[in-house]
Scaffold this motif. Structure first.
Motif, PDB file in Angstrom:
ATOM      1  N   SER A 175       0.824  -1.206   0.000  1.00  0.00           N
ATOM      2  CA  SER A 175       0.000   0.000   0.000  1.00  0.00           C
ATOM      3  C   SER A 175       0.862   1.261   0.000  1.00  0.00           C
ATOM      4  CB  SER A 175      -0.949  -0.014   1.198  1.00  0.00           C
ATOM      5  OG  SER A 175      -0.167  -0.040   2.375  1.00  0.00           O
ATOM      6  N   VAL A 176       2.051   1.169   0.501  1.00  0.00           N
ATOM      7  CA  VAL A 176       2.948   2.330   0.473  1.00  0.00           C
ATOM      8  C   VAL A 176       3.791   2.328  -0.795  1.00  0.00           C
ATOM      9  CG1 VAL A 176       4.697   3.617   1.737  1.00  0.00           C
ATOM     10  CG2 VAL A 176       3.039   2.210   2.982  1.00  0.00           C
ATOM     11  N   LEU A 177       4.191   1.129  -1.184  1.00  0.00           N
ATOM     12  CA  LEU A 177       5.113   1.024  -2.322  1.00  0.00           C
ATOM     13  C   LEU A 177       4.483   1.459  -3.641  1.00  0.00           C
ATOM     14  CD1 LEU A 177       7.359  -2.161  -2.200  1.00  0.00           C
ATOM     15  CD2 LEU A 177       8.056   0.210  -2.615  1.00  0.00           C
ATOM     16  N   ARG A 178       3.261   0.969  -3.871  1.00  0.00           N
ATOM     17  CA  ARG A 178       2.692   1.226  -5.193  1.00  0.00           C
ATOM     18  C   ARG A 178       2.599   2.725  -5.492  1.00  0.00           C
ATOM     19  NH1 ARG A 178      -2.299  -0.886  -8.969  1.00  0.00           N
ATOM     20  NH2 ARG A 178      -1.834   0.712 -10.507  1.00  0.00           N
ATOM     21  N   PRO A 179       1.981   3.528  -4.605  1.00  0.00           N
ATOM     22  CA  PRO A 179       1.945   4.966  -4.923  1.00  0.00           C
ATOM     23  C   PRO A 179       3.332   5.555  -5.065  1.00  0.00           C
ATOM     24  CG  PRO A 179       0.761   4.493  -2.859  1.00  0.00           C
ATOM     25  CD  PRO A 179       1.291   3.198  -3.371  1.00  0.00           C
ATOM     26  N   SER A 180       4.230   5.060  -4.303  1.00  0.00           N
ATOM     27  CA  SER A 180       5.580   5.594  -4.358  1.00  0.00           C
ATOM     28  C   SER A 180       6.222   5.283  -5.709  1.00  0.00           C
ATOM     29  CB  SER A 180       6.374   5.001  -3.203  1.00  0.00           C
ATOM     30  OG  SER A 180       7.709   5.415  -3.278  1.00  0.00           O
ATOM     31  N   VAL A 181       6.056   4.046  -6.163  1.00  0.00           N
ATOM     32  CA  VAL A 181       6.608   3.673  -7.468  1.00  0.00           C
ATOM     33  C   VAL A 181       5.955   4.514  -8.559  1.00  0.00           C
ATOM     34  CG1 VAL A 181       6.838   1.824  -9.163  1.00  0.00           C
ATOM     35  CG2 VAL A 181       7.128   1.318  -6.742  1.00  0.00           C
ATOM     36  N   GLU A 182       4.645   4.657  -8.447  1.00  0.00           N
ATOM     37  CA  GLU A 182       3.944   5.440  -9.476  1.00  0.00           C
ATOM     38  C   GLU A 182       4.451   6.866  -9.522  1.00  0.00           C
ATOM     39  OE1 GLU A 182      -0.350   5.429  -9.683  1.00  0.00           O
ATOM     40  OE2 GLU A 182      -0.309   3.231  -9.637  1.00  0.00           O
ATOM     41  N   ARG A 183       4.626   7.433  -8.345  1.00  0.00           N
ATOM     42  CA  ARG A 183       5.116   8.816  -8.302  1.00  0.00           C
ATOM     43  C   ARG A 183       6.490   8.929  -8.921  1.00  0.00           C
ATOM     44  NH1 ARG A 183       2.689   9.404  -3.394  1.00  0.00           N
ATOM     45  NH2 ARG A 183       4.578   8.702  -2.330  1.00  0.00           N
ATOM     46  N   SER A 184       7.333   7.983  -8.585  1.00  0.00           N
ATOM     47  CA  SER A 184       8.688   8.013  -9.148  1.00  0.00           C
ATOM     48  C   SER A 184       8.624   7.897 -10.658  1.00  0.00           C
ATOM     49  CB  SER A 184       9.507   6.840  -8.626  1.00  0.00           C
ATOM     50  OG  SER A 184       9.523   6.854  -7.246  1.00  0.00           O
ATOM     51  N   PHE A 185       7.708   7.020 -11.088  1.00  0.00           N
ATOM     52  CA  PHE A 185       7.567   6.803 -12.522  1.00  0.00           C
ATOM     53  C   PHE A 185       7.103   8.085 -13.209  1.00  0.00           C
ATOM     54  CE2 PHE A 185       5.784   5.351 -16.426  1.00  0.00           C
ATOM     55  CZ  PHE A 185       6.622   4.309 -16.798  1.00  0.00           C
ATOM     56  N   ARG A 186       6.093   8.705 -12.630  1.00  0.00           N
ATOM     57  CA  ARG A 186       5.572   9.956 -13.205  1.00  0.00           C
ATOM     58  C   ARG A 186       6.669  11.020 -13.189  1.00  0.00           C
ATOM     59  NH1 ARG A 186       1.663   8.190 -15.946  1.00  0.00           N
ATOM     60  NH2 ARG A 186       0.251   6.904 -14.735  1.00  0.00           N
ATOM     61  N   TYR A 187       7.422  11.021 -12.115  1.00  0.00           N
ATOM     62  CA  TYR A 187       8.495  11.992 -12.020  1.00  0.00           C
ATOM     63  C   TYR A 187       9.474  11.807 -13.174  1.00  0.00           C
ATOM     64  CZ  TYR A 187      12.794  14.186 -10.381  1.00  0.00           C
ATOM     65  OH  TYR A 187      13.929  14.938 -10.307  1.00  0.00           O
ATOM     66  N   ARG A 188       9.834  10.549 -13.410  1.00  0.00           N
ATOM     67  CA  ARG A 188      10.767  10.271 -14.512  1.00  0.00           C
ATOM     68  C   ARG A 188      10.191  10.754 -15.838  1.00  0.00           C
ATOM     69  NH1 ARG A 188      15.275   7.409 -15.120  1.00  0.00           N
ATOM     70  NH2 ARG A 188      14.736   6.887 -17.264  1.00  0.00           N
ATOM     71  N   GLN A 189       8.925  10.408 -16.054  1.00  0.00           N
ATOM     72  CA  GLN A 189       8.270  10.840 -17.301  1.00  0.00           C
ATOM     73  C   GLN A 189       8.295  12.351 -17.409  1.00  0.00           C
ATOM     74  OE1 GLN A 189       4.286   9.173 -17.197  1.00  0.00           O
ATOM     75  NE2 GLN A 189       4.875   7.659 -18.736  1.00  0.00           N
ATOM     76  N   HIS A 190       7.966  12.989 -16.302  1.00  0.00           N
ATOM     77  CA  HIS A 190       7.879  14.437 -16.293  1.00  0.00           C
ATOM     78  C   HIS A 190       9.246  15.053 -16.602  1.00  0.00           C
ATOM     79  CE1 HIS A 190       6.179  18.318 -15.114  1.00  0.00           C
ATOM     80  NE2 HIS A 190       7.345  18.554 -14.511  1.00  0.00           N
ATOM     81  N   VAL A 191      10.259  14.524 -15.947  1.00  0.00           N
ATOM     82  CA  VAL A 191      11.601  15.070 -16.127  1.00  0.00           C
ATOM     83  C   VAL A 191      12.066  14.903 -17.572  1.00  0.00           C
ATOM     84  CG1 VAL A 191      14.015  14.690 -15.508  1.00  0.00           C
ATOM     85  CG2 VAL A 191      12.275  14.875 -13.728  1.00  0.00           C
ATOM     86  N   ARG A 192      11.745  13.756 -18.138  1.00  0.00           N
ATOM     87  CA  ARG A 192      12.133  13.520 -19.542  1.00  0.00           C
ATOM     88  C   ARG A 192      11.451  14.542 -20.445  1.00  0.00           C
ATOM     89  NH1 ARG A 192      13.815   7.597 -20.522  1.00  0.00           N
ATOM     90  NH2 ARG A 192      14.074   8.310 -22.675  1.00  0.00           N
ATOM     91  N   GLN A 193      10.151  14.733 -20.213  1.00  0.00           N
ATOM     92  CA  GLN A 193       9.424  15.661 -21.080  1.00  0.00           C
ATOM     93  C   GLN A 193       9.887  17.095 -20.844  1.00  0.00           C
ATOM     94  OE1 GLN A 193       5.423  13.907 -20.210  1.00  0.00           O
ATOM     95  NE2 GLN A 193       5.109  14.349 -22.375  1.00  0.00           N
ATOM     96  N   LEU A 194      10.200  17.388 -19.586  1.00  0.00           N
ATOM     97  CA  LEU A 194      10.670  18.724 -19.261  1.00  0.00           C
ATOM     98  C   LEU A 194      12.006  18.987 -19.965  1.00  0.00           C
ATOM     99  CD1 LEU A 194       9.774  21.105 -17.605  1.00  0.00           C
ATOM    100  CD2 LEU A 194      11.045  20.210 -15.653  1.00  0.00           C
TER     101      LEU A 194
END
Lengths: 438, 463, 402
Positions: free
Chosen positions: B88-107
């Protein structure tokens, strides 16, 4: 009606199509030549048209609605409507009227050549108030034309009373015939009228056989898009003529042949033998996108087995025939009985009957912005029909001849959704049946 | 270069994890839903439709696959007794990290494109550098889990909003015209959106996981090894698209055979049925059209009505109103909810929206009161379609973009009670799912699951 | 619940015209039809509704019932179910009328008459039959043939059949004597309304359009005798009131014969500088303005003749040869109108198709005109204010210059 739409595609032409084209084009030639030949011209409307009476006087009928729809099929209606709107007509009103007036102002005609002016405006006012305004406007355009008013009372209670018939008969005798006699300088020849009516009845028998072929599976006709061509001679100038009789005999033979061979009607996408959906349609066609709409049906393998539009010029399939033994009474009954003169409950009953008798999977209401006579109340008809028949209804909206009111994407979306819904329901019903009988 | 829609499906895998995809190409947003063989939702993806349906479709679907893989990863993790307590803690955390990576790449792409466009203009470049430096700093905290996720999830909106806010400040400081700075962004954004980039699960998950684990307490080797193994299993069995079905406004653009295209009416009916099985009526208010759909106990559509060619009373109308008031669409509902009384609005015509609004404001009416009236006016139009389609007799499910607007839901509630509530012991149930925007895509995916025969909805396991 | 309605002054002091108008407004625009309910409770009798542009009220009254002109819901009802019955390209009046009916407000009416005004109202008669099968529904097919032995005879037969049906409902079949009495009551009312019109022509500032309209429209729901009392009272009060004339243009409003504009629109016209000295508002109760009773003609025959010979030219009547244009020009002259406001309801085929013909006639006669569309629930009055103001200014500048 125009045959332009069948010219475009690579669809085989049948002899009846060629014959119809010849008939209509010869007729337009006669019309255009009328000022030279001295033949008198009468403008009148399709519903409640008195063709036999006109032909008995050798006058040439012109039907303004047909002018408008032909202009639309030739892609000219948008310009004509714009012309009428420039002259002060509202965007809100009937586009048939605007198209016709715009065509006159543009000094054009449905085939490009202007039509001769009317000697008589015969306002057979059957089921459409706008006809009255239309003729008031036409009278302004043609101040010299004689006007005859034939007020056909509405079948509000679903019946024709003796008083209603009497009223029409009196107008025929005291208004219409005297005015025809005046413009032509001839007395009415009742024997001639009887002869014409005999021929009308022959063609009408064949015409009914053609429409009722829609009950067969597969249907050899399309009772809406296709029927628009079938009705053309009978609803215009060819009732009571040898040409009319010959055309309907030929058409009937073709349709019967087609039925015997299990072939479907010819559509813009070719012959439709594999028919997945059988439909009844209420409401007039959209002339500006006639072919496009027909193709949307054909693409989904949907065939129209019966429609109300092909009854606007007479409800022959419920038994009416012009009767040479009682010519005036039958003219009166003809006018009183046109589809446009039926009340909303009667119209609903008729569509329900078609759905049953033609074993339709569904029915579609095509609502046009222009025609209040058709459109007002159609939503109630839809719901009432769903209740009466247990079959789901579809609802499309566009216009008669104003291209601005046809939204291809919207119509296609609704139509596809409707067809898919019918098929999904059929699938569900089949599965339920399978569950009951394993 | 742009993506071509014919690239789909991307993986020509003949083995792997079987899944079924529904795609809803709407006029404002494109949505995708991925189901497993049991009809359970694995993933959802959404993006703005832009002018490019092909790309929008691709992005929505890719997003849905990322989400699907995340779900599978979570399932794998949940199956492992060592990791299970942490999921329950890991999944949101992984998702956030993933979104962060996507965001940083697009940025990074955005930064590069902006500099290309601004090349040789010193002061402008300076301003851009300052803006991007700040945006990169902000990105860290944006995905840290300490702040709520941005309300609008599209890169265009998130980054665009940040950029504008920063540009206002920095342009003034550096005496660069604000319009010039924002002009660069406006030209750059479509290019960024159209530029291919690897935003896939496979390409980014390991990194995101590492980051998430790093952030997650004291890294335990046992935990780390278990998670890594689970990821290996997920990646080893790539999703295999058994069938896709498309729907929505732009469905004709999809390169699917005809039997894999379904009308959105049918999809909304089935999707709503899957979400709320007692649904008998569906009201969908989208950007361009409004639909009222009646369904039977199996989710089969029995009747429907759509608005005519005029988009009056649709989501787009709210867009115009928001523009006219200088607000974001998502701000309208909350503002309307503060109304003390309701101004009566007679026209929901998009053409007159501005004029009527100005009239009302000129008469001294408050914005919130006008908005309350507008929401009622929109729902009044919808009520007419509902009445046309056969009315509301049992459960009603409200879907489409407008369903996420609280004032619209409140107005619907009120109107349904007024018109269909009489003589009932309890009010008619109105369902609104937080994922209501995916209803059409979910229905399409269910059609895909059912196979080309497109039989009725029977015997499927619904979540 | 019926609310008590006062049509007459209770105190001995005469009411001011605006007070009378206020009372009329409460009666005329009550979409719950409380005054009709009250009348029914008081008398124990029935009420019959009819739509614009005409109902033979004389027959309804002679059959012992109350005729009620139903002119839509105006801007006082919210449309939900009405839109489920009518597409967006149809006018507003039938929409709000069905909304009222489905909402139960029209339950008070025991029957409904549908005149042959246009295709939409004609079809509404069928919709009524399908939706309210327990109510009496009759369609009134006016004759467009005007010969005594043809159209007039047909119409007289129709009126007699109507009298028979209404009699069957009320228990009082009107005979010639009863009808004669009823016609006399309405003739008195028509004469009073004619004096009201004359007052407007003489001194439009004494009878503002909003007051006149409310007064006339109260006659749509009140028993005719009661209405006559009100009209008489108003005329006296308006003549006595101290009201100063303004420098306004005198205009005729044409086209509002069926669906009525909101009262705010009429106020706007006057506020923008237009005195309305003549109009075809509320035609349902005013289509025949002349005296109906005719020396030597039996009552049913005179009523039939009234439609053919005395009904005002209006878009729903077929009159070729530009008769309506000539009539309008003559009327402008008779009322000393400076110009004409052609106001037509959106999507009204008769009114809108008539407009260009009327414009042609007005142009030929050199009478200024302006036109706009409205709906009974039009809320945006600012553009109309601008347009009417410009029209009024241009007329006054023109007349000053002339």
């Amino acid at each position: 009606m125009s045959t332009r739409d069948t010219e475009g595609g690579h669809v085989p032409k049948e002899p009846s199509m060629i014959k119809q084209k010849e008939l209509l084009s010869a007729y337009y030639d006669r019309l255009v030549a009328a000022p030279q030949t001295g033949q008198k011209v009468v403008y009148t409307f399709v519903p409640g048209n008195l063709t036999e009476l006109l032909l008995a006087f050798d006058v040439l009928p012109v039907l303004p609605e047909i002018n408008a729809l032909q202009s639309a099929m030739r892609g000219r209606s948008g310009d004509f409507i714009a012309e009428a709107e420039r002259a002060g007509h509202s965007e809100d009103v009937c586009s048939y009227v605007k198209c016709d007036l715009g065509m006159l102002r543009a000094k054009s005609g449905p085939t490009g050549k202007p039509l001769p002016p009317p000697d008589l405006l015969l306002l057979s006012y059957t089921g459409c108030f706008t006809f009255m305004k239309w003729f008031e406007l036409l009278k302004q355009e043609f101040p010299k034309a004689e006007v005859a008013m034939l007020h056909v009372p509405y079948q509000a209670d679903g019946v024709v009373t003796p008083e209603m018939r009497q009223y029409v008969l009196a107008q025929l005798r005291e208004e219409v015939v005297p005015k025809l006699e005046r413009i032509t300088g001839k007395k009415l020849d009742e024997d001639r009228l009887r002869e014409l009516m005999e021929k009308s009845a022959l063609a009408e028998d064949d015409f009914v056989a053609v429409l009722e072929a829609g009950k067969k599976k597969p249907s050899p006709i399309d009772g809406y898009f296709g029927a628009v061509f079938y009705i053309a001679p009978l609803f215009s100038a060819f009732r009571g003529t040898d040409d009319g009789v010959a055309y309907y005999r030929l058409l009937r033979e073709e349709v019967e042949q087609r039925a015997a061979e299990g072939r479907g009607p010819i559509t813009p996408l070719g012959q439709l033998d594999d028919q997945r959906i059988r439909l009844v349609v209420e409401g007039p066609p959209c002339w500006t996108s006639f072919r496009e709409l027909w193709s949307m049906f054909a693409a989904e393998k949907a065939v129209v087995v019966a429609s109300t539009y092909c009854k606007v010029g007479g409800l022959y399939d419920t038994g009416f025939r012009h009767d040479p033994r009682r010519p005036f009474d039958s003219l009166a009954d003809y006018c009183l009985g046109c589809y446009t003169n039926l009340s909303l409950p009667s119209r609903t009953d008729l569509v329900a009957r078609y759905v049953r008798e033609y074993q339709a999977d569904g029915f579609l209401v095509h609502s046009v912005k222009s025609c209040n006579s058709f459109s007002a109340g159609q939503l109630l008809m839809l719901r009432s029909l769903e209740k009466k028949t247990g079959v789901p209804g579809g609802f499309l909206e566009s216009d008669l001849v104003d291209p601005r009111y046809f939204s291809g994407a919207n119509v296609k979306n609704r139509l596809e959704s409707y067809f898919q819904m019918l098929l999904a329901r059929r699938g569900a019903a089949a599965e339920r049946a399978a569950e009951v009988t394993p | 270069m742009t993506y071509a829609i014919s690239d789909m499906p991307p993986r020509a895998a003949t083995h792997g994890f079987p899944c079924f995809v529904g795609i809803d190409l709407g006029s404002t947003t494109s949505k995708a839903v991925v189901l497993d063989e049991d009809g359970r939702i694995l993933g959802r993806g959404i993006t703005n439709s832009r002018s490019n349906y092909d790309l929008a479709c691709r992005i929505a679907r890719d997003e849905a696959f990322v989400d699907a893989q995340m779900t599978r990863l979570a399932r794998e993790l949940a199956a492992d007794p060592v990791v299970e307590p942490h999921v329950s803690v890991l999944r949101p955390s992984v998702e956030r990290s993933f979104r962060y990576r996507q965001h940083v790449r697009q940025l990074a792409t955005l930064r590069r494109v902006c500099f290309e466009l601004a090349a040789g203009q010193g002061t402008l470049e300076g301003a851009l550098a300052a803006i991007f430096d700040e945006m990169e700093r902000e990105a860290e905290t944006m995905f840290s889990g300490l702040r709520p996720r941005p309300s609008s999830e599209f890169f265009r909106d998130v980054a665009g909003g940040q950029f504008q806010a920063l540009a206002e400040k920095i342009a003034a400081e550096r005496r660069v015209p604000f319009e010039t700075v924002v002009g660069v962004l406006d030209r750059a954004m479509p290019r960024v959106e159209n530029e291919p980039d690897d935003l896939s699960f496979e390409g980014n998950a390991r990194d995101a996981l590492g980051r998430a684990l790093g952030r997650y307490a004291k890294r335990s080797d046992v935990l780390s090894a278990a998670v890594s193994a689970a990821l290996d299993r997920v990646i080893a069995e790539p999703p295999f698209v058994v069938r896709s079905v498309g729907t929505g406004y732009g469905r004709a653009r999809l390169p699917f055979p005809k039997e894999q295209i379904r009308s959105e009416i049918l999809c909304h009916g089935l999707g709503a049925h899957a979400t709320f099985p007692q649904t008998r009526t569906v009201l969908d208010i989208g950007g361009q059209d409004t639909k009222a759909v009646q369904v039977d106990a199996d989710g089969v559509v029995t009747g429907f009505q759509m608005n005519d060619r005029c988009a009056a009373g649709c989501g787009r109308y709210l867009g115009y109103v928001a523009d006219e008031m200088g607000l974001g669409v998502h701000e309208l509902g909350p503002l309307a909810a503060q109304a003390s009384h309701r101004v009566r609005i007679s026209s929901t015509c998009t053409v007159f929206a501005g004029a009527e609004l100005r009239d009302r404001l000129a008469l001294g009416e408050k914005r919130e009161d006008i908005l309350a009236g507008l929401h009622r006016a929109i729902l009044l139009r919808a009520m007419s379609l509902l009445a046309r389609s056969g009315g509301v007799r049992e459960e009603l499910t409200f879907t489409g973009g407008v369903a996420s607007n609280q004032a619209a839901v409140a107005a619907l509630r009120e109107l349904v009670d007024e018109h269909y509530g009489e003589g009932r012991s309890e009010p008619l149930r109105i369902n609104v799912s937080p994922d209501s925007i995916f209803t059409g895509a979910r229905g399409a995916a269910l059609f895909a699951l059912r196979g080309p025969a497109a039989g009725p909805a029977r015997g499927e396991k619904m979540s | 619940m019926a609310t008590p309605v006062s049509t007459q002054s209770t105190s001995s002091a005469p009411r001011r015209p605006e007070e009378i108008a206020k009372a009329c407004e409460a009666i005329a625009f009550d979409v719950s039809f409380a005054p009709v309910r009250a009348w029914k409770e008081r008398t124990g009798r029935k009420a019959i509704g009819f739509l614009p542009i005409y109902g033979p009220r004389e027959i309804v009254t002679a059959a012992g019932m109350l005729p009620v002109a139903v002119m839509g819901g105006g801007d006082r009802v919210e449309i939900v179910r009405g839109d489920a019955y009518f597409q967006s390209y149809l006018c507003q009046l039938p929409r709000s009328t069905i909304e009222l009916a489905l909402g139960g407000q029209l339950d008070v009416l025991d029957g409904m008459l549908f005149p042959a005004t246009c295709d939409v109202l004609r079809n509404l008669s069928g919709m009524w039959r399908m939706s309210f099968p327990d109510k009496l529904v009759r369609y009134l097919d006016f004759p467009h043939d005007h010969r005594p032995l043809v159209g007039m005879r047909f119409w007289e037969n129709d009126l007699r059949a109507l009298a028979h049906d209404l009699g069957a409902l009320s228990g009082i079949v009107p005979d010639e004597t009863a009808l004669a009495r009823s016609i006399a009551l309405y003739d008195e009312n028509r004469a009073l309304l004619a004096s009201l019109d004359a007052l407007r022509v003489e001194a439009p500032h004494r009878a503002p359009i909003a007051e006149v309209y409310a007064l006339v429209r109260a006659g749509a729901v009140l028993p005719v005798e009661e209405h006559s009392v009100l009209v008489r009272e108003y005329i006296a009060a308006a003549k006595a009131a101290d009201r100063a004339p303004r420098d306004h243009a005198r205009v005729l409003v044409v086209g509002a014969f069926c669906e009525q504009p909101p009262i705010g629109l009429l106020v706007t016209l006057e506020r923008a500088g237009c005195y309305v000295v003549g109009d075809d508002l509320c035609l349902a109760t005013r289509l025949v303005g002349e005296q109906v009773a005719t020396e030597g003609v039996p009552p049913f025959a005179s009523l039939a003749r009234a439609w053919v010979e005395k009904a005002r030219p209006t878009a729903s009547r077929y009159l070729p040869n530009e008769e309506k244009g000539r009539w309008l020009v003559d009327r402008c002259r008779a009322l000393r109108a400076d110009g004409v406001v052609l106001a037509a309801p959106s999507f009204c085929d008769p009114a809108l198709l008539e407009q260009p013909m009327l414009q042609t006639a007005l142009d030929r006669a050199g009478i200024p005109h302006t036109c706009f569309k409205y709906a009974e629930n039009t809320a945006q009055l600012q553009p109309i204010y601008e347009q009417a103001g410009t029209f009024s200014d241009s007329i006054r500048l023109f007349t000053e210059a002339a």
